[in-house]
Design an enzyme around this catalytic site. Structure first.
Site, PDB file in Angstrom:
ATOM      1  N   CYS A 118     -25.125   5.600  34.694  1.00 42.06           N
ATOM      2  CA  CYS A 118     -23.943   5.140  35.459  1.00 42.06           C
ATOM      3  C   CYS A 118     -23.295   6.269  36.266  1.00 42.06           C
ATOM      4  CB  CYS A 118     -22.915   4.529  34.523  1.00 42.06           C
ATOM      5  SG  CYS A 118     -23.563   3.166  33.568  1.00 42.06           S
ATOM      6  N   HIS A 258     -15.341   4.431  36.708  1.00 43.12           N
ATOM      7  CA  HIS A 258     -16.498   3.606  36.360  1.00 43.12           C
ATOM      8  C   HIS A 258     -15.991   2.280  35.793  1.00 43.12           C
ATOM      9  CE1 HIS A 258     -20.317   2.331  35.052  1.00 43.12           C
ATOM     10  NE2 HIS A 258     -20.094   2.512  33.755  1.00 43.12           N
ATOM     11  N   ASN A 288     -20.147  -4.529  34.914  1.00 44.30           N
ATOM     12  CA  ASN A 288     -20.570  -3.134  35.032  1.00 44.30           C
ATOM     13  C   ASN A 288     -21.882  -3.074  35.815  1.00 44.30           C
ATOM     14  OD1 ASN A 288     -21.562  -0.555  34.598  1.00 44.30           O
ATOM     15  ND2 ASN A 288     -21.186  -0.554  32.382  1.00 44.30           N
TER      16      ASN A 288
HETATM   17  O1  UT7 Z   1     -21.648   1.905  31.448  1.00 38.64           O
HETATM   18  C1  UT7 Z   1     -21.803   2.660  30.299  1.00 38.64           C
HETATM   19  C2  UT7 Z   1     -20.585   2.712  29.535  1.00 38.64           C
HETATM   20  N1  UT7 Z   1     -20.425   1.546  28.707  1.00 38.64           N
HETATM   21  C3  UT7 Z   1     -19.280   1.380  28.126  1.00 38.64           C
HETATM   22  O2  UT7 Z   1     -18.393   2.150  28.348  1.00 38.64           O
HETATM   23  C4  UT7 Z   1     -19.107   0.243  27.136  1.00 38.64           C
HETATM   24  C5  UT7 Z   1     -18.191   0.692  26.034  1.00 38.64           C
HETATM   25  N2  UT7 Z   1     -17.987  -0.268  24.978  1.00 38.64           N
HETATM   26  C6  UT7 Z   1     -17.252  -1.398  25.155  1.00 38.64           C
HETATM   27  O3  UT7 Z   1     -16.836  -1.694  26.265  1.00 38.64           O
HETATM   28  C7  UT7 Z   1     -16.925  -2.226  23.936  1.00 38.64           C
HETATM   29  O4  UT7 Z   1     -17.244  -1.518  22.772  1.00 38.64           O
HETATM   30  C8  UT7 Z   1     -17.628  -3.615  23.932  1.00 38.64           C
HETATM   31  C9  UT7 Z   1     -17.024  -4.505  24.988  1.00 38.64           C
HETATM   32  C10 UT7 Z   1     -19.095  -3.434  24.155  1.00 38.64           C
HETATM   33  C11 UT7 Z   1     -17.410  -4.273  22.576  1.00 38.64           C
HETATM   34  O5  UT7 Z   1     -16.019  -4.409  22.312  1.00 38.64           O
HETATM   35  P1  UT7 Z   1     -15.446  -3.986  20.869  1.00 38.64           P
HETATM   36  O6  UT7 Z   1     -14.020  -4.299  20.877  1.00 38.64           O
HETATM   37  O7  UT7 Z   1     -15.843  -2.554  20.665  1.00 38.64           O
HETATM   38  O8  UT7 Z   1     -16.170  -4.987  19.922  1.00 38.64           O
HETATM   39  P2  UT7 Z   1     -17.184  -4.700  18.719  1.00 38.64           P
HETATM   40  O9  UT7 Z   1     -18.502  -4.274  19.247  1.00 38.64           O
HETATM   41  O10 UT7 Z   1     -16.530  -3.836  17.701  1.00 38.64           O
HETATM   42  O11 UT7 Z   1     -17.296  -6.138  18.123  1.00 38.64           O
HETATM   43  C12 UT7 Z   1     -16.143  -6.784  17.527  1.00 38.64           C
HETATM   44  C13 UT7 Z   1     -16.570  -8.158  17.096  1.00 38.64           C
HETATM   45  C14 UT7 Z   1     -17.866  -8.154  16.274  1.00 38.64           C
HETATM   46  O12 UT7 Z   1     -17.761  -9.167  15.297  1.00 38.64           O
HETATM   47  P3  UT7 Z   1     -17.438  -8.788  13.770  1.00 38.64           P
HETATM   48  O13 UT7 Z   1     -18.519  -7.857  13.337  1.00 38.64           O
HETATM   49  O14 UT7 Z   1     -16.096  -8.137  13.802  1.00 38.64           O
HETATM   50  O15 UT7 Z   1     -17.446 -10.118  13.087  1.00 38.64           O
HETATM   51  C15 UT7 Z   1     -18.922  -8.518  17.265  1.00 38.64           C
HETATM   52  O16 UT7 Z   1     -20.036  -9.130  16.680  1.00 38.64           O
HETATM   53  O17 UT7 Z   1     -16.846  -8.973  18.238  1.00 38.64           O
HETATM   54  C16 UT7 Z   1     -18.177  -9.484  18.141  1.00 38.64           C
HETATM   55  N3  UT7 Z   1     -18.728  -9.593  19.480  1.00 38.64           N
HETATM   56  C17 UT7 Z   1     -18.571 -10.680  20.253  1.00 38.64           C
HETATM   57  N4  UT7 Z   1     -17.921 -11.827  20.047  1.00 38.64           N
HETATM   58  C18 UT7 Z   1     -17.940 -12.731  21.052  1.00 38.64           C
HETATM   59  C19 UT7 Z   1     -19.446  -8.675  20.155  1.00 38.64           C
HETATM   60  N5  UT7 Z   1     -19.776  -9.146  21.368  1.00 38.64           N
HETATM   61  C20 UT7 Z   1     -19.240 -10.384  21.454  1.00 38.64           C
HETATM   62  C21 UT7 Z   1     -19.232 -11.370  22.459  1.00 38.64           C
HETATM   63  N6  UT7 Z   1     -18.566 -12.516  22.208  1.00 38.64           N
HETATM   64  N7  UT7 Z   1     -19.840 -11.196  23.643  1.00 38.64           N
END
Ligand code: UT7
Length: 331
Positions: A118, A258, A288
């Site tokens: 990126c 970004h 993204n």
């Molecule tokens: O371009 C390169 C740079 N990339 C980035 O900067 C991305 C950085 N990361 C992020 O933006 C975030 O970490 C995400 C958007 C990817 C994820 O958000 P989060 O708040 O960190 O969520 P998480 O991964 O901790 O997941 C929380 C919960 C989980 O469920 P449990 O384990 O708490 O029951 C996930 O399974 O949300 C669940 N989850 C979803 N639920 C509904 C993860 N993805 C989804 C989804 N829809 N699409």
């Protein structure tokens, strides 16, 4: 009255291309276990563009490049060098840059791809500024073009809701006008490479039925870890860049970060003590788009008249590698 500027390498034209197909959060609700409210609350993304099946990064990049050339009042023949930042090349080789050289009808000038995920566009922009400053390549095309839909696992809700396709391009030339670079900062940390990677498809893990069966040809991301690393790296590179320019954050009029996650942008605004309204966003519309997002954003901000003359514009990127980059421009 504007003060007169010395002739320096500057962005003299911008262009962007977004594929026509829109994939909304409501469409994703039918594909994986997710919801519009989760995606909007956790990321800020509402929809993204998806390239047509036969539409390649070079097609999108060529369209953005031709627009940037036209807006600079130049023709493909005027180019001396093409740099393309992409994580999703049309082919492993020839490079996407070579495909674009042919598609826009440029002369037989040097053309190469640059891989910094990126952060790739800003890496390319910094290379271009130096090439132009040296005088060896007076007119340089820098493209960021991505077809992330081709490396997204459409059954993995952790990643498939985040990414989109598109391309942006700029032309760098000596100029007394805006778009001159005041400072930049680039960096990388290979020790954290595993947090955001496409493991298979390179020479370490060539594509085999077993690797494909495990989905190793798709983006794998430790989201929470990447989130924390992204904020720290983006704050640090922004501060390094401003330090080199001997400027305080409050002297920055406009920030193009970004476009990965609205929460990252909000935290960055808090950490840099810069009001959120100075930050450009389009992730709600495009998600993204990796190396393409900053040149698309710059084109949109300029054509909307959001960037005023003499304004200091800070571009900040972060991506797999890990890589990070920032550039301070004066318009
Ligand atoms: O371009 C390169 C740079 N990339 C980035 O900067 C991305 C950085 N990361 C992020 O933006 C975030 O970490 C995400 C958007 C990817 C994820 O958000 P989060 O708040 O960190 O969520 P998480 O991964 O901790 O997941 C929380 C919960 C989980 O469920 P449990 O384990 O708490 O029951 C996930 O399974 O949300 C669940 N989850 C979803 N639920 C509904 C993860 N993805 C989804 C989804 N829809 N699409």
């Amino acid at each position: 009255m504007q003060r007169l500027r010395q002739s320096r390498p500057a962005i003299v034209g911008t262009g962007a291309y977004l594929p026509a197909k829109v994939l909304r959060n409501s469409d994703l609700e039918r594909m994986v276990e997710t919801s519009d409210s989760w995606i909007v609350e956790r990321t800020g993304i509402r929809e993204r563009r998806i390239a047509a099946e036969k539409e390649c990064p070079s097609d999108m990049g060529a369209a953005a490049a031709l627009m940037a050339l036209e807006r600079a009042g130049l023709a493909p023949n005027d180019l001396d060098l093409i740099i393309v930042a992409t994580t999703t090349p049309d082919t492993l080789f020839p490079s996407t840059a070579c495909h674009i050289q042919q598609k826009i009808g440029a002369r037989k000038i040097p053309a190469f791809d640059l891989q910094a995920a990126c952060s790739g566009f800003l890496y390319g922009l910094v290379m271009a500024y130096h090439m132009v400053a040296l005088g060896t390549y007076p007119t340089v095309l820098v493209v960021g073009a991505e077809k992330l839909s081709s490396i997204v696992n459409w059954s993995d809700r952790n990643t498939c809701v985040l990414f989109g396709d598109g391309a942006g391009a700029v032309i760098v030339q000596q100029s007394t006008q805006g778009g001159q670079m005041i400072a930049h900062d680039l960096g990388s940390d290979g020790s954290q490479g595993q947090v955001l990677t496409v493991p298979a498809g390179g020479s370490r893990l060539p594509l085999t039925p077993e690797n494909i069966g495990e989905g190793l040809q798709f983006i794998q991301m430790a989201g929470k870890k990447v989130f924390r690393l992204a904020i720290d790296a983006m704050e640090t590179t922004a501060r390094n860049c401003l330090k080199k320019a001997a400027l305080q954050p409050e002297e920055v009029g406009y920030v193009i970060p970004h476009q990965a996650n609205m929460r990252i942008i909000e935290l960055l605004s808090e950490r840099l003590h810069l009001p959120l309204k100075r930050f450009f966003t389009h992730l709600e519309r495009y998600g993204n788009t990796s190396a393409a997002c900053i040149p698309i954003a710059l084109h949109e901000a300029l054509t909307a008249g959001d960037i005023r003359p003499m304004e200091k514009v800070l571009l900040i990127a972060f991506g797999g590698g890990l890589t990070w980059a920032s550039a301070l421009l004066e318009w």
